[in-house]
Write a protein that holds these residues in place. Structure first.
Motif, mmCIF file in Angstrom:
data_model
loop_
_atom_site.group_PDB
_atom_site.id
_atom_site.type_symbol
_atom_site.label_atom_id
_atom_site.label_comp_id
_atom_site.label_asym_id
_atom_site.label_seq_id
_atom_site.Cartn_x
_atom_site.Cartn_y
_atom_site.Cartn_z
ATOM 1 N N ALA A 125 2.983 -13.188 -11.401
ATOM 2 C CA ALA A 125 3.135 -11.959 -12.189
ATOM 3 C C ALA A 125 3.179 -10.739 -11.279
ATOM 4 O O ALA A 125 3.976 -9.815 -11.494
ATOM 5 N N GLY A 126 2.329 -10.747 -10.242
ATOM 6 C CA GLY A 126 2.346 -9.648 -9.284
ATOM 7 C C GLY A 126 3.669 -9.556 -8.543
ATOM 8 O O GLY A 126 4.199 -8.465 -8.316
ATOM 9 N N GLY A 127 4.222 -10.726 -8.169
ATOM 10 C CA GLY A 127 5.520 -10.741 -7.495
ATOM 11 C C GLY A 127 6.627 -10.200 -8.370
ATOM 12 O O GLY A 127 7.507 -9.460 -7.910
ATOM 13 N N PHE A 157 5.293 -15.389 -4.738
ATOM 14 C CA PHE A 157 3.836 -15.440 -4.779
ATOM 15 C C PHE A 157 3.171 -14.598 -3.689
ATOM 16 O O PHE A 157 2.014 -14.223 -3.837
ATOM 17 N N THR A 158 3.853 -14.318 -2.594
ATOM 18 C CA THR A 158 3.227 -13.620 -1.469
ATOM 19 C C THR A 158 4.168 -12.585 -0.860
ATOM 20 O O THR A 158 5.392 -12.649 -1.041
ATOM 21 N N THR A 159 3.568 -11.637 -0.135
ATOM 22 C CA THR A 159 4.310 -10.660 0.662
ATOM 23 C C THR A 159 3.936 -10.867 2.125
ATOM 24 O O THR A 159 2.753 -10.976 2.454
ATOM 25 N N HIS A 160 4.939 -10.918 2.996
ATOM 26 C CA HIS A 160 4.705 -11.143 4.420
ATOM 27 C C HIS A 160 4.868 -9.823 5.175
ATOM 28 O O HIS A 160 5.885 -9.132 5.024
ATOM 29 N N LEU A 161 3.847 -9.489 5.980
ATOM 30 C CA LEU A 161 3.876 -8.274 6.793
ATOM 31 C C LEU A 161 3.833 -8.639 8.266
ATOM 32 O O LEU A 161 3.124 -9.567 8.666
ATOM 33 N N ASN A 162 4.563 -7.873 9.075
ATOM 34 C CA ASN A 162 4.405 -7.917 10.529
ATOM 35 C C ASN A 162 3.511 -6.748 10.919
ATOM 36 O O ASN A 162 3.893 -5.583 10.737
ATOM 37 N N THR A 163 2.322 -7.044 11.431
ATOM 38 C CA THR A 163 1.392 -5.979 11.788
ATOM 39 C C THR A 163 1.862 -5.267 13.053
ATOM 40 O O THR A 163 2.826 -5.689 13.702
ATOM 41 N N VAL A 164 1.156 -4.176 13.391
ATOM 42 C CA VAL A 164 1.515 -3.402 14.583
ATOM 43 C C VAL A 164 1.449 -4.273 15.832
ATOM 44 O O VAL A 164 2.252 -4.126 16.759
ATOM 45 N N GLY A 165 0.515 -5.221 15.853
ATOM 46 C CA GLY A 165 0.396 -6.140 16.986
ATOM 47 C C GLY A 165 1.288 -7.363 16.864
ATOM 48 O O GLY A 165 1.088 -8.350 17.564
ATOM 49 N N ASN A 166 2.280 -7.307 15.954
ATOM 50 C CA ASN A 166 3.239 -8.386 15.725
ATOM 51 C C ASN A 166 2.565 -9.677 15.267
ATOM 52 O O ASN A 166 2.966 -10.780 15.645
ATOM 53 N N LEU A 168 1.585 -12.018 11.880
ATOM 54 C CA LEU A 168 2.087 -12.236 10.525
ATOM 55 C C LEU A 168 0.919 -12.224 9.545
ATOM 56 O O LEU A 168 0.000 -13.037 9.656
ATOM 57 N N ALA A 169 0.962 -11.299 8.596
ATOM 58 C CA ALA A 169 -0.064 -11.215 7.552
ATOM 59 C C ALA A 169 0.576 -11.612 6.225
ATOM 60 O O ALA A 169 1.609 -11.064 5.839
ATOM 61 N N ILE A 170 -0.043 -12.574 5.529
ATOM 62 C CA ILE A 170 0.466 -13.056 4.244
ATOM 63 C C ILE A 170 -0.497 -12.597 3.153
ATOM 64 O O ILE A 170 -1.654 -13.004 3.136
ATOM 65 N N LEU A 171 -0.007 -11.739 2.273
ATOM 66 C CA LEU A 171 -0.845 -11.157 1.232
ATOM 67 C C LEU A 171 -0.452 -11.716 -0.133
ATOM 68 O O LEU A 171 0.743 -11.787 -0.451
ATOM 69 N N PRO A 172 -1.421 -12.120 -0.957
ATOM 70 C CA PRO A 172 -1.102 -12.592 -2.320
ATOM 71 C C PRO A 172 -0.623 -11.433 -3.181
ATOM 72 O O PRO A 172 -1.240 -10.365 -3.208
ATOM 73 N N ASN A 173 0.474 -11.643 -3.884
ATOM 74 C CA ASN A 173 1.072 -10.562 -4.667
ATOM 75 C C ASN A 173 0.183 -10.085 -5.799
ATOM 76 O O ASN A 173 0.252 -8.920 -6.200
ATOM 77 N N GLY A 174 -0.651 -10.987 -6.346
ATOM 78 C CA GLY A 174 -1.544 -10.575 -7.422
ATOM 79 C C GLY A 174 -2.494 -9.493 -6.964
ATOM 80 O O GLY A 174 -2.668 -8.460 -7.629
ATOM 81 N N ALA A 175 -3.116 -9.707 -5.809
ATOM 82 C CA ALA A 175 -4.052 -8.720 -5.273
ATOM 83 C C ALA A 175 -3.328 -7.444 -4.848
ATOM 84 O O ALA A 175 -3.835 -6.337 -5.051
ATOM 85 N N VAL A 176 -2.138 -7.587 -4.267
ATOM 86 C CA VAL A 176 -1.383 -6.417 -3.807
ATOM 87 C C VAL A 176 -0.987 -5.531 -4.984
ATOM 88 O O VAL A 176 -1.159 -4.306 -4.950
ATOM 89 N N SER A 177 -0.456 -6.145 -6.046
ATOM 90 C CA SER A 177 0.019 -5.363 -7.194
ATOM 91 C C SER A 177 -1.121 -4.703 -7.951
ATOM 92 O O SER A 177 -0.923 -3.676 -8.609
ATOM 93 N N ASN A 178 -2.337 -5.264 -7.861
ATOM 94 C CA ASN A 178 -3.486 -4.690 -8.561
ATOM 95 C C ASN A 178 -4.300 -3.734 -7.692
ATOM 96 O O ASN A 178 -5.266 -3.142 -8.170
ATOM 97 N N GLY A 179 -3.939 -3.621 -6.416
ATOM 98 C CA GLY A 179 -4.683 -2.765 -5.501
ATOM 99 C C GLY A 179 -3.896 -1.518 -5.120
ATOM 100 O O GLY A 179 -2.809 -1.246 -5.630
ATOM 101 N N ASN A 180 -4.468 -0.765 -4.188
ATOM 102 C CA ASN A 180 -3.817 0.447 -3.696
ATOM 103 C C ASN A 180 -2.760 0.084 -2.654
ATOM 104 O O ASN A 180 -3.008 -0.729 -1.764
ATOM 105 N N ILE A 181 -1.605 0.712 -2.764
ATOM 106 C CA ILE A 181 -0.506 0.510 -1.814
ATOM 107 C C ILE A 181 -0.111 1.867 -1.246
ATOM 108 O O ILE A 181 0.182 2.795 -1.996
ATOM 109 N N ILE A 182 -0.116 1.977 0.062
ATOM 110 C CA ILE A 182 0.365 3.185 0.728
ATOM 111 C C ILE A 182 1.669 2.830 1.431
ATOM 112 O O ILE A 182 1.687 1.999 2.333
ATOM 113 N N ASN A 183 2.756 3.440 0.984
ATOM 114 C CA ASN A 183 4.071 3.185 1.578
ATOM 115 C C ASN A 183 4.406 4.356 2.499
ATOM 116 O O ASN A 183 4.765 5.442 2.035
#
Length: 286
Positions: A125-127, A157-166, A168-183
């Motif tokens: 649902a978050g995705g 189901f997930t969002t993949h991020l490349n951090t500043v240190g390169n 790979l961070a895999i975030l669950p979309n449910g938590a991302v969509s229900n939390g704060n997002i700074i773009n």
């Protein structure tokens, strides 16, 4: 005597069966049931055609509205199977099969699957929400769930991020969509917020002129909105200046590091001291 009664009973049963078969109209039954089968087949064929058209039209609408390709395929498949299950129930009902049990089985199966996949359904649902409302896109630099990085991939189901240190961070979309997002990439311009502390002996106007000149000498820093230098705080051991240059989003880090280095060089050249903690060694008498 008993044998005679048995023979008589068997004869009566045979006569009853013969009478029942004689009243049984096979042609009528075959005709009636044949009509049901034909009607069921017609409903099935027409229903499959209509489902195909509905799925095709829904995909065109989603494509026109810019829905992600992955989401288009998933929702198209989900819609197709849902309509096919409904069509199966209708066809079974046309054949005279009791459909109440089918509805109960489908409902129980749906409940069991929902309980077993509660977390996954939340992520799904978050995705869906992320792909529809697009709080971020691939290539954006965001902060979510305490992680900062560039969006590499948005899955169901997930969002993949490349951090500043390169990393790979895999975030669950449910938590991302229900939390704060700074773009950080959403806007074309960004303000670089910097703080520089100088000695209380330093001249405020001279310090402001030196810091402002560093920004006006850099063509990457925008003229509008105009950069600013203001006294932010009279701290315990320093006068802190808020330095606020505006830049294009893609130039943020270049300007950030430029200001850190050149502020130190320019303040030193102007004889303006940047205070730092001093440690005092106390010698105790014997």
């Amino acid at each position: 005597m008993q044998t005679g009664n048995t023979t008589q009973t068997s004869t009566e049963d045979a006569n009853t069966a013969t009478s029942w078969l004689g009243n049984f109209d096979f042609k009528q039954i075959i005709f009636d049931y044949g009509l049901k089968v034909v009607a069921a087949l017609a409903i099935l064929i027409i229903g499959l055609f209509i489902i195909k058209m509905i799925v095709r039209v829904s995909k065109k609408i989603m494509k026109k509205r810019g829905v992600d390709d992955t989401l288009q395929k998933f929702l198209g498949s989900l819609l197709s199977w849902t309509l096919k299950i409904l069509l199966f129930v209708i066809v079974a009902s046309q054949l005279g099969i009791e459909t109440t049990s089918f509805a109960a089985i489908i409902g129980a199966a749906g409940l069991a699957i929902g309980l077993a996949l509660q977390g996954s359904l939340s992520n799904f649902a978050g995705g869906v929400l992320i792909m529809i409302f697009k709080p971020y896109r691939i290539g954006d630099f965001i902060e979510a769930q305490g992680v900062m990085g560039t969006v590499k991939e948005i899955q169901i189901f997930t969002t993949h991020l490349n951090t500043v240190g390169n990393k790979l961070a895999i975030l669950p979309n449910g938590a991302v969509s229900n939390g704060n997002i700074i773009n950080y990439s959403a806007e074309e311009k960004r303000r670089v917020d910097l703080v520089f502390g100088v000695s209380y002996d330093a001249d405020i106007k001279q310090t402001k002129d030196v810091l402002m000149k560093i920004m006006t000498d850099n063509d990457t820093i925008l003229k509008e909105p105009a950069p600013s230098v203001t006294v932010l705080e009279l701290a315990d051991s320093s006068v802190n200046f808020a330095v606020r240059p505006w830049v294009k989003t893609e130039d943020y880090w270049d300007v950030y590091f430029y200001m850190q280095e050149n502020a130190k060089i320019a303040l030193d050249a102007a004889g303006i001291e940047i205070p730092y903690p001093h440690s005092v060694e106390i010698h105790k008498g014997e």
